[in-house]
Design a protein around this motif. Sequence first.
Motif, PDB file in Angstrom:
ATOM      1  N   MET A 107       0.849  -1.193   0.000  1.00 21.19           N
ATOM      2  CA  MET A 107       0.000   0.000   0.000  1.00 21.19           C
ATOM      3  C   MET A 107       0.885   1.244   0.000  1.00 21.19           C
ATOM      4  O   MET A 107       1.733   1.407   0.876  1.00 21.19           O
ATOM      5  N   GLN A 108       0.678   2.108  -1.009  1.00 19.80           N
ATOM      6  CA  GLN A 108       1.445   3.344  -1.104  1.00 19.80           C
ATOM      7  C   GLN A 108       0.559   4.532  -1.475  1.00 19.80           C
ATOM      8  O   GLN A 108       1.043   5.527  -1.998  1.00 19.80           O
ATOM      9  N   SER A 109      -0.713   4.414  -1.168  1.00 21.05           N
ATOM     10  CA  SER A 109      -1.636   5.504  -1.482  1.00 21.05           C
ATOM     11  C   SER A 109      -2.374   5.909  -0.208  1.00 21.05           C
ATOM     12  O   SER A 109      -2.241   5.274   0.835  1.00 21.05           O
ATOM     13  N   GLY A 110      -3.159   6.967  -0.308  1.00 24.44           N
ATOM     14  CA  GLY A 110      -3.873   7.474   0.865  1.00 24.44           C
ATOM     15  C   GLY A 110      -2.878   7.926   1.921  1.00 24.44           C
ATOM     16  O   GLY A 110      -1.862   8.555   1.612  1.00 24.44           O
ATOM     17  N   ARG A 116       4.671   5.279   6.537  1.00 24.22           N
ATOM     18  CA  ARG A 116       4.583   3.826   6.380  1.00 24.22           C
ATOM     19  C   ARG A 116       3.628   3.179   7.373  1.00 24.22           C
ATOM     20  O   ARG A 116       3.103   2.109   7.113  1.00 24.22           O
ATOM     21  N   HIS A 117       3.400   3.808   8.517  1.00 21.06           N
ATOM     22  CA  HIS A 117       2.588   3.193   9.568  1.00 21.06           C
ATOM     23  C   HIS A 117       1.548   4.179  10.123  1.00 21.06           C
ATOM     24  O   HIS A 117       1.572   4.507  11.307  1.00 21.06           O
ATOM     25  N   PRO A 118       0.610   4.645   9.296  1.00 23.28           N
ATOM     26  CA  PRO A 118      -0.361   5.624   9.791  1.00 23.28           C
ATOM     27  C   PRO A 118      -1.267   5.079  10.896  1.00 23.28           C
ATOM     28  O   PRO A 118      -1.706   5.840  11.760  1.00 23.28           O
ATOM     29  N   ALA A 169      11.104  -2.956  -3.938  1.00 24.85           N
ATOM     30  CA  ALA A 169       9.957  -2.041  -3.923  1.00 24.85           C
ATOM     31  C   ALA A 169       9.751  -1.474  -2.520  1.00 24.85           C
ATOM     32  O   ALA A 169       9.480  -0.277  -2.354  1.00 24.85           O
ATOM     33  N   TYR A 170       9.907  -2.321  -1.499  1.00 20.14           N
ATOM     34  CA  TYR A 170       9.733  -1.822  -0.129  1.00 20.14           C
ATOM     35  C   TYR A 170      10.929  -0.969   0.287  1.00 20.14           C
ATOM     36  O   TYR A 170      10.763   0.020   1.006  1.00 20.14           O
ATOM     37  N   LYS A 171      12.113  -1.311  -0.178  1.00 22.39           N
ATOM     38  CA  LYS A 171      13.296  -0.490   0.102  1.00 22.39           C
ATOM     39  C   LYS A 171      13.100   0.927  -0.443  1.00 22.39           C
ATOM     40  O   LYS A 171      13.407   1.916   0.223  1.00 22.39           O
ATOM     41  N   ASN A 172      12.580   1.019  -1.652  1.00 24.61           N
ATOM     42  CA  ASN A 172      12.295   2.331  -2.253  1.00 24.61           C
ATOM     43  C   ASN A 172      11.231   3.073  -1.462  1.00 24.61           C
ATOM     44  O   ASN A 172      11.320   4.285  -1.267  1.00 24.61           O
TER      45      ASN A 172
END
Length: 185
Positions: A107-110, A116-118, A169-172
């Motif tokens: 998840m990278q939206s909203g 990273r941890h809302p 992808a997670y590193k980025n």
Amino acid sequence: MNLFYIISGIWLTAEILLNRLVRSGKGDNQKVDSNTERYLWIVIAIAVTLGVYVSFITYQPIVLLNNFSYVGMALMIAGILLRIIAIKQLGKYFTVDVTIRQEHQLMQSGLYKHVRHPSYTGVLLAFLGLGITFNNWYSLLIIFIPVFSVFVIRMSTEEKALLAQFGEAYKNYINNTKRLLPFIY
């Protein structure tokens, strides 16, 4: 203080329901949690109990205002709402235990576009508000520092699992977002 009890009751009930209803399933990778969920509940129970107790036996006001507890309650409500929104945005990938779901998507939206941890940002804001509600420096520190520390451990565990699942992808994503507060941490 009746408002405080209502807010606290709703928050506790919501967390218990989440704990009962939104757990990993049989097809999910459940071996990544390392008991962080258990540690969270233990540390939270001890910290809140001690924080409440200390608020009754000491007087170390944060500010000398009679209605300052409303600031804390407002932060509690804001934190709870932020957590609910984050959980809703994560949808079927949210679990109370650190788990990689089948067909898990990063998840990278909203809210997740900014931190990273809302969900943890929300719950920590609520605990900060809880500590402020007592208007006692000792209570605030006794509640917030241990809870924050155990959530840092939890985030590290979760990030290791996500890094193992999503790799580069997670590193980025880590390089482009902060953990809890945009531009800060």
